[in-house]
Design a protein around this motif. Structure first.
Motif, mmCIF file in Angstrom:
data_model
loop_
_atom_site.group_PDB
_atom_site.id
_atom_site.type_symbol
_atom_site.label_atom_id
_atom_site.label_comp_id
_atom_site.label_asym_id
_atom_site.label_seq_id
_atom_site.Cartn_x
_atom_site.Cartn_y
_atom_site.Cartn_z
ATOM 1 N N ARG A 208 0.855 -1.198 0.000
ATOM 2 C CA ARG A 208 0.000 0.000 0.000
ATOM 3 C C ARG A 208 0.887 1.242 0.000
ATOM 4 N NH1 ARG A 208 -5.386 -1.471 1.345
ATOM 5 N NH2 ARG A 208 -5.872 0.644 2.041
ATOM 6 N N ASP A 209 1.688 1.365 -1.073
ATOM 7 C CA ASP A 209 2.678 2.445 -1.157
ATOM 8 C C ASP A 209 2.061 3.832 -1.195
ATOM 9 O OD1 ASP A 209 3.862 0.114 -1.731
ATOM 10 O OD2 ASP A 209 4.738 0.701 -3.621
ATOM 11 N N TRP A 210 0.775 3.911 -1.568
ATOM 12 C CA TRP A 210 0.141 5.232 -1.681
ATOM 13 C C TRP A 210 -0.238 5.794 -0.316
ATOM 14 C CZ3 TRP A 210 -2.141 0.574 -2.882
ATOM 15 C CH2 TRP A 210 -3.260 0.210 -2.150
ATOM 16 N N GLU A 211 -0.187 4.966 0.720
ATOM 17 C CA GLU A 211 -0.512 5.446 2.061
ATOM 18 C C GLU A 211 0.756 5.939 2.749
ATOM 19 O OE1 GLU A 211 -4.382 2.697 3.161
ATOM 20 O OE2 GLU A 211 -2.413 2.070 3.864
ATOM 21 N N ALA A 212 0.685 7.150 3.248
ATOM 22 C CA ALA A 212 1.868 7.754 3.857
ATOM 23 C C ALA A 212 1.911 7.452 5.351
ATOM 24 C CB ALA A 212 1.845 9.266 3.628
ATOM 25 N N SER A 213 3.093 7.099 5.811
ATOM 26 C CA SER A 213 3.303 6.779 7.227
ATOM 27 C C SER A 213 4.411 7.665 7.762
ATOM 28 C CB SER A 213 3.665 5.297 7.383
ATOM 29 O OG SER A 213 2.681 4.470 6.808
ATOM 30 N N HIS A 214 4.150 8.950 7.846
ATOM 31 C CA HIS A 214 5.182 9.901 8.271
ATOM 32 C C HIS A 214 5.330 9.989 9.788
ATOM 33 C CE1 HIS A 214 4.575 11.661 4.067
ATOM 34 N NE2 HIS A 214 5.765 11.111 4.111
ATOM 35 N N LEU A 215 4.396 9.376 10.517
ATOM 36 C CA LEU A 215 4.535 9.173 11.952
ATOM 37 C C LEU A 215 4.254 7.711 12.244
ATOM 38 C CD1 LEU A 215 2.673 12.133 13.728
ATOM 39 C CD2 LEU A 215 5.139 11.854 13.456
ATOM 40 N N ASP A 216 5.176 7.040 12.905
ATOM 41 C CA ASP A 216 4.949 5.654 13.316
ATOM 42 C C ASP A 216 4.254 5.689 14.668
ATOM 43 O OD1 ASP A 216 4.926 2.999 13.904
ATOM 44 O OD2 ASP A 216 7.106 2.758 14.030
ATOM 45 N N VAL A 217 2.935 5.876 14.625
ATOM 46 C CA VAL A 217 2.213 6.104 15.872
ATOM 47 C C VAL A 217 2.138 4.856 16.741
ATOM 48 C CG1 VAL A 217 0.857 7.990 14.894
ATOM 49 C CG2 VAL A 217 -0.053 5.660 14.800
ATOM 50 N N GLU A 218 2.353 3.685 16.145
ATOM 51 C CA GLU A 218 2.269 2.457 16.936
ATOM 52 C C GLU A 218 3.379 2.384 17.982
ATOM 53 O OE1 GLU A 218 -0.187 0.438 16.851
ATOM 54 O OE2 GLU A 218 -1.205 1.294 15.117
ATOM 55 N N SER A 219 4.511 3.007 17.703
ATOM 56 C CA SER A 219 5.633 2.952 18.655
ATOM 57 C C SER A 219 6.096 4.350 19.068
ATOM 58 C CB SER A 219 6.808 2.191 18.027
ATOM 59 O OG SER A 219 7.269 2.859 16.859
ATOM 60 N N PHE A 220 5.202 5.322 18.933
ATOM 61 C CA PHE A 220 5.550 6.716 19.152
ATOM 62 C C PHE A 220 5.591 7.024 20.648
ATOM 63 C CE2 PHE A 220 4.933 11.357 18.664
ATOM 64 C CZ PHE A 220 5.821 11.602 17.630
ATOM 65 N N GLY A 221 6.723 7.556 21.107
ATOM 66 C CA GLY A 221 6.872 7.882 22.519
ATOM 67 C C GLY A 221 7.333 9.305 22.735
ATOM 68 N N LYS A 222 7.655 9.644 23.973
ATOM 69 C CA LYS A 222 8.064 11.009 24.313
ATOM 70 C C LYS A 222 9.325 11.428 23.566
ATOM 71 C CE LYS A 222 5.971 11.111 28.919
ATOM 72 N NZ LYS A 222 6.213 11.254 30.369
ATOM 73 N N ASP A 223 10.280 10.514 23.438
ATOM 74 C CA ASP A 223 11.521 10.851 22.724
ATOM 75 C C ASP A 223 11.240 11.142 21.261
ATOM 76 O OD1 ASP A 223 12.900 10.522 25.070
ATOM 77 O OD2 ASP A 223 13.684 8.531 24.569
ATOM 78 N N ASP A 224 10.337 10.353 20.667
ATOM 79 C CA ASP A 224 9.968 10.591 19.258
ATOM 80 C C ASP A 224 9.295 11.952 19.112
ATOM 81 O OD1 ASP A 224 10.629 7.858 18.165
ATOM 82 O OD2 ASP A 224 9.130 7.304 19.655
#
Length: 305
Positions: A41-57
């Motif tokens: 699904r290359d047309w979908e943009a994943s500019h934030l990896d919210v599944e592993s997003f933490g305070k440092d990110d």
């Protein structure tokens, strides 16, 4: 009011590259796409990896945007929250909750999504489904100082016959959705091809608009005379009506001078976020950026007054 862009138009580009370009070409904000990173699904943009997003990110992303003079207008995940498949629906809700978590960590008060529709049910049945399914998502967001803004796109490509598959397509339903705690991510382009005056819709619902997407639409009236408003039936292809197509702001039917002036009059001080879905200015990152440059030149004189 500030000018921004939705990063989904550059799905293969790193977020920092987009930010560097946007900050150097007259943009002040990013609406950051956060679809799941799914194979094929290359047309979908994943500019934030919210599944592993933490305070440092969050600290890293915020510092990077600061370097380029940008803010975040919203975290963007436009999917069908009323999907007929219960497993797909729950996975969508779970990812939406992760988007809310990421927005909270970034100090962003908005997450953009769709209401959607179960295409096996009538609109009336979907409204009852929405009354049961959506309030827990609204409450989850509110507990984290985040509000859900709903784009008014018909999402006709989700329906086998090209009928609206997102309950927020019609201003008639916006009041019902407001009762559920949902707000508007207002996009005038969809209203134009549906035969709705975008200025009249804005005037009637300005108090519910927390985010604005800037997309234009080109209408070919002669082709509409052949196919009708719901588009081509024979040899139907999803997302191709045969009589209209999305364009960069300034290359279609929307009167941006009057529309943005109306936003100013109603005290809107948020972001006008360019959603680039123009097939003419697509095909490569270079072409997409040329389209974004056209949009900036069209909108900036009205946004930054």
């Amino acid at each position: 009011m500030r000018l921004g862009l939705l990063t989904a138009c550059l799905p293969g580009e790193p977020l920092e590259d987009i930010a560097r370009w946007a900050g150097g070409h007259g943009y002040a904000a990013l609406e950051i796409a956060a679809w799941p990173d799914r194979p094929g699904r290359d047309w979908e943009a994943s500019h934030l990896d919210v599944e592993s997003f933490g305070k440092d990110d969050a600290a890293r992303v915020s510092a990077m945007l600061d370097r380029h003079g940008l803010s975040v207008s919203a975290v963007a995940y436009y999917e069908n929250n009323l999907h007929a498949d219960l497993e797909v629906r729950e996975a969508t809700h779970e990812h939406l909750r992760r988007c809310v978590d990421a927005a909270q960590l970034l100090g962003v008060g908005l997450v953009g999504t769709f209401v959607g529709r179960d295409v096996t049910l009538t609109v009336a049945e979907n409204l009852r489904l929405a009354e049961r399914v959506l309030p827990p998502l609204v409450e989850y967001a509110a507990a984290r100082d985040v509000r859900l803004v709903i784009e008014n796109c018909p999402m006709e490509g989700w329906h086998p016959d090209g009928y609206p598959a997102n309950l927020a397509y019609s201003p008639e339903l916006w009041g019902r959705l407001a009762e559920l705690g949902l707000w508007l991510n207002y996009d005038p382009s969809h209203l134009v091809w549906l035969g709705i005056d975008p200025l009249a819709a804005l005037e009637a619902h300005a108090d519910r608009i927390l985010h604005v997407q800037a997309k234009d639409v080109e209408v070919q009236a002669a082709a509409r005379d052949r196919y009708g408003v719901f588009g081509r039936v024979l040899d139907r292809r999803p997302w191709e009506s045969g009589w209209w197509r999305y364009r960069i702001p300034g290359l279609g039917e929307v009167d941006w001078r009057r529309l943005i002036d109306a936003l100013h009059q109603h005290g809107y001080d948020g972001v006008v976020s360019v959603e680039h879905e123009d097939p003419v200015w697509s095909g490569s990152p270079e072409r997409v950026r040329q389209g974004l440059t056209i949009a900036q030149r069209t909108l900036d004189p009205h946004v930054n007054v």
